[in-house]
Motif scaffolding. Structure first.
Motif, mmCIF file in Angstrom:
data_model
loop_
_atom_site.group_PDB
_atom_site.id
_atom_site.type_symbol
_atom_site.label_atom_id
_atom_site.label_comp_id
_atom_site.label_asym_id
_atom_site.label_seq_id
_atom_site.Cartn_x
_atom_site.Cartn_y
_atom_site.Cartn_z
ATOM 1 N N LEU A 145 40.722 34.588 49.087
ATOM 2 C CA LEU A 145 39.827 34.538 47.929
ATOM 3 C C LEU A 145 40.629 34.521 46.635
ATOM 4 N N PRO A 146 40.020 34.025 45.568
ATOM 5 C CA PRO A 146 40.666 34.147 44.260
ATOM 6 C C PRO A 146 40.551 35.588 43.762
ATOM 7 N N MET A 147 41.091 35.839 42.576
ATOM 8 C CA MET A 147 41.014 37.192 41.992
ATOM 9 C C MET A 147 39.638 37.385 41.366
ATOM 10 N N ILE A 148 38.668 37.654 42.229
ATOM 11 C CA ILE A 148 37.305 37.890 41.765
ATOM 12 C C ILE A 148 36.819 39.195 42.399
ATOM 13 N N VAL A 149 35.735 39.723 41.898
ATOM 14 C CA VAL A 149 35.252 41.022 42.386
ATOM 15 C C VAL A 149 35.015 40.990 43.890
ATOM 16 N N GLU A 150 34.558 39.846 44.402
ATOM 17 C CA GLU A 150 34.286 39.762 45.843
ATOM 18 C C GLU A 150 35.533 40.032 46.686
ATOM 19 N N ALA A 151 36.713 39.780 46.140
ATOM 20 C CA ALA A 151 37.928 40.061 46.913
ATOM 21 C C ALA A 151 38.030 41.564 47.178
ATOM 22 N N VAL A 152 37.741 42.358 46.158
ATOM 23 C CA VAL A 152 37.779 43.818 46.311
ATOM 24 C C VAL A 152 36.644 44.262 47.235
ATOM 25 N N VAL A 167 44.696 39.882 53.999
ATOM 26 C CA VAL A 167 44.479 39.049 52.822
ATOM 27 C C VAL A 167 45.599 38.011 52.760
ATOM 28 N N VAL A 168 45.220 36.758 52.588
ATOM 29 C CA VAL A 168 46.206 35.681 52.471
ATOM 30 C C VAL A 168 46.141 35.161 51.035
ATOM 31 N N PHE A 169 47.275 35.164 50.367
ATOM 32 C CA PHE A 169 47.351 34.731 48.972
ATOM 33 C C PHE A 169 46.821 33.293 48.819
ATOM 34 N N GLY A 170 46.028 33.065 47.762
ATOM 35 C CA GLY A 170 45.401 31.765 47.521
ATOM 36 C C GLY A 170 46.388 30.626 47.301
ATOM 37 N N GLY A 171 47.667 30.945 47.072
ATOM 38 C CA GLY A 171 48.671 29.900 46.878
ATOM 39 C C GLY A 171 49.248 29.380 48.185
ATOM 40 N N PHE A 172 48.809 29.928 49.310
ATOM 41 C CA PHE A 172 49.335 29.445 50.584
ATOM 42 C C PHE A 172 48.545 28.234 51.079
ATOM 43 N N CYS A 309 46.585 45.943 36.373
ATOM 44 C CA CYS A 309 47.718 45.438 37.137
ATOM 45 C C CYS A 309 47.473 43.942 37.315
ATOM 46 N N THR A 310 48.435 43.122 36.877
ATOM 47 C CA THR A 310 48.196 41.675 36.851
ATOM 48 C C THR A 310 48.518 40.993 38.181
ATOM 49 N N ALA A 311 48.862 41.758 39.201
ATOM 50 C CA ALA A 311 49.199 41.154 40.502
ATOM 51 C C ALA A 311 47.961 40.498 41.120
ATOM 52 N N ASP A 312 48.175 39.787 42.204
ATOM 53 C CA ASP A 312 47.080 39.193 42.963
ATOM 54 C C ASP A 312 46.832 40.088 44.184
ATOM 55 N N VAL A 313 45.568 40.180 44.618
ATOM 56 C CA VAL A 313 45.304 41.012 45.801
ATOM 57 C C VAL A 313 45.942 40.432 47.054
#
Ligand code: 6R9
Length: 654
Positions: A145-152, A167-172, A309-313
């Protein structure tokens, strides 16, 4: 590396006003550290009380790093649920408090605030929907997922029903998604139509579709699709379901699964020096206690802080310090969908002003990139709300540290340079901002319970001022427990090099004041903009191209990214090198792994420097990539020394 040594002893003392009010004050650190290593049982028993347990643990620590009797158990008879700790227990006192502030990719799109009460309801609805779709305790769920509330929401809903999220990073790219789905046998995938980053659309659902066509992914029964951009996607019935449709009408309460402290909470894939990425497995009790405790101490968390925190989930930093740590602590956390330089290079600082962020945590690569644009884009914002700055992911060079401290923090805010790893679950070496004076470029001192040591290549301890390989002598609750599906690989990777110790894979220097300075990876892992990439992964992507006979990949110093990816490629006989083919190979790696693995340099290599037994001498390739041919060292063991001369010549002429 040279640049880091400019002012090796410059000391930035804890600001007095900060020290006066800090959770851990100047006099507390030595006392608490001492207590934590002399009586870890008592120390971590006390820390466990910060969580809500269905059944409080009576057994605190049972650990042996000895290969013949290897085990790591924390709080092993305790029972709890991570989502209850992040949500339910706050409802009475913090129900209306903002849990998450969603800041979208574009500043003109309205931001959203989600209270603890609302987040609890959303998690419960999805958890009920997951159960209705047959997801049970122990099942694996992949989240892309992107960095949106639904990811959390998705992570916590998995935790609620006892499913193990990956969780798989969206850049993969699709191949990387497929590998990760296949390795853990996911039953369900949660994705979105598209992601948005700096106005660019990322075809998440289409990537999942591609991935699920690949072999080994048959375990997936259901794909839930969040409508995010509204972009068109193919829905394949009955496999694909709209997220909003499945949560619609679900009750907003949900009985949480009773989890043992040592039941898995999540798997997160990370690159190592060999083979495919490993599924790092974290369990429930120790991980959560450690993530929340470190988050409170290292960030000196207060009830009214706004933490960003600016990281990605998709990375461990997002897991521990956007989701589990902050929410277990009842904090308000910003979830940012965008990038630092869109629509302008002031974006970070504007978001800080907009949401009155007090605690800000980002990566050195972002700091270096923004620093290039000078002070003005920072200085035109206020940033008066800030009281602490943090960094993570790679060594920070002192210039960047000072710019962060002086320009971003107006020389008011302590900087915490936090060293840790996917494997460690939480921060291990970092200043405590009210207790430990900072030195730019040093992660300073170990957190409570953490016992770092330096060893030489033979495993002999190095005392006092020294530089060597960083090992850890004892466990901490947030330590990973296994490599999913391959426990032997866990033991072999981390506990064989130096028996009885955890080997971090990092090099490190300890100065005369006992401060630790991480110098970077000493294995075949490249740290590109804080993201770990295994040289073996890039090599196998390259050799999967029909025109490539052999490839060797090394890291080299890169001004912005910290390290860049340098690939040496030998073509199969009869194939001619060309600029076109170079581009094709770079694109091939992006397609096979994802954009984060894009080689920065690709050099044609008629031959690779090898020992007589056929081992590629990477040390030499690193020096050539660095353009330091005078530092090649001993080349006498090479099978064919002339190979090196031609590589050096080509590098120089490039
Ligand atoms: C949290 C995270 C881990 C590797 C680690 C080291 C490097 C992380 C650092 C740092 C110097 C810091 N690293 N933080 N190096 N100073 N403050 O980044 O996890 O993605 O697993 O990377 O990153 O080399 O071994 P992960």
């Amino acid at each position: 590396m040279e640049r880091r040594m400019n002012h090796p002893n410059a000391l930035y003392p804890v600001p007095d006003d900060f020290a006066a009010n800090a959770r851990i004050g100047r006099d507390d650190y030595a006392r608490l550290y001492d207590a934590s290593v002399t009586d870890p049982e008592a120390f971590w028993k006390q820390v466990a009380q910060r969580l809500d347990w269905f059944k409080a643990p009576t057994k605190i620590k049972d650990v042996s790093f000895a290969v013949e009797d290897f085990h790591i158990r924390w709080y092993e008879d305790g029972e709890l649920n991570a989502s209850v700790n992040c949500l339910d227990r706050h409802l009475a006192t913090r129900g209306d408090k903002t849990a998450l502030i969603f800041e979208p990719d574009h500043p003109d799109t309205p931001s959203k605030r989600v209270s603890y009460r609302e987040l609890h309801a959303r998690v419960c609805r999805l958890a009920n929907a997951l159960r209705a779709l047959g997801v049970q305790k122990g099942d694996r769920v992949t989240i892309y997922l992107p960095m949106i509330v639904e990811a959390v929401v998705a992570m916590l809903a998995c935790a609620r029903v006892g499913a193990v999220h990956s969780v798989v990073f969206g850049g993969f790219a699709p191949n990387s998604i497929a590998d990760r789905v296949a390795d853990c046998g996911s039953k369900l995938v949660i994705t979105a139509d598209e992601g948005l980053r700096g106005s660019k659309k990322i075809p998440l659902k289409a990537n999942v579709d591609e991935a699920l066509k690949l072999p080994g992914t048959n375990s997936v029964e259901t794909v839930l699709v969040v409508r995010h951009t509204g972009g068109a996607v193919d829905m394949q019935m009955p496999r694909d379901r709209w997220y909003d449709a499945v949560v619609e009408g679900q009750p907003d309460t949900c009985e949480p699964e009773r989890m043992n402290a040592e039941d898995p909470l999540f798997i997160l894939y990370t690159s190592g020096s060999t083979g495919k990425p490993k599924g790092v497995l974290h369990t429930t009790g120790g991980y959560l206690a450690y993530a929340s405790y470190t988050h409170e101490c290292v960030f000196d968390l207060r009830e009214d802080d706004v933490y960003w925190c600016t990281a990605d989930v998709g990375w461990v930093t997002g897991h521990s310090y956007i989701v589990y740590g902050p929410l277990a602590n009842g904090a308000t956390a910003v979830v940012f969908e965008g990038v630092p330089n869109y629509p302008t290079v002031s974006r970070f600082w504007e978001v800080i002003d907009k949401h009155q962020v007090t605690l800000f945590y980002t990566a050195p690569t972002a700091i270096r990139a923004l620093m290039r644009d000078g002070d003005e884009p920072v200085k035109r914002t206020s940033r008066a709300s800030l009281r602490l700055l943090g960094t993570v992911g790679e060594p920070i060079n002192p210039e960047a540290w000072r710019w962060y401290y002086e320009t971003v923090g107006d020389s008011r805010c302590p900087v915490v340079d936090t060293w840790w790893q996917t494997e460690t679950g939480g921060i291990l070496i970092s200043p405590l901002p009210g207790a430990i004076d900072a030195k730019p470029g040093s992660a300073t001192k170990p957190f409570f319970g953490v016992q770092p040591a330096l060893v030489d290549a033979n495993g002999a301890f190095l005392e006092g001022e020294a530089e060597g390989n960083l090992v850890l002598l004892d466990s901490w609750p947030g330590q990973m427990r296994t490599v999913y599906g391959d426990h032997q690989r866990f033991i072999d990777t981390y506990f064989k090099a130096y028996p009885g110790m955890y080997f971090t894979g990092d090099g490190c220097r300890r100065d005369a004041d006992g401060y630790y300075w991480i110098t970077g990876r000493v294995d075949d892992v490249i740290n590109v903009s804080g993201h770990r990439i295994g040289t073996a992964e890039v090599e196998s992507a390259l050799v999967s191209h029909p025109k490539v006979a052999e490839a060797a990949v090394v890291g080299f110093p890169h001004d912005l990214k910290g390290q860049g990816i340098y690939a040496y490629v030998t073509l199969i006989a009869g194939e001619a090198s060309s600029e076109e083919l170079r581009k094709e190979l770079v694109a091939h790696v992006r397609k096979e792994i994802g954009p984060i693995a894009t080689p920065d340099h690709l050099q044609w290599a008629p031959g690779l420097p090898k020992t007589r037994s056929g081992k590629i001498m990477r040390r030499i390739l690193r020096k050539i990539a660095e353009n330091a041919p005078d530092q090649l060292g001993d080349t006498s063991t090479l099978a064919d020394p002339s190979v090196v001369d031609s590589l050096v010549k080509e590098r120089r002429d490039a």
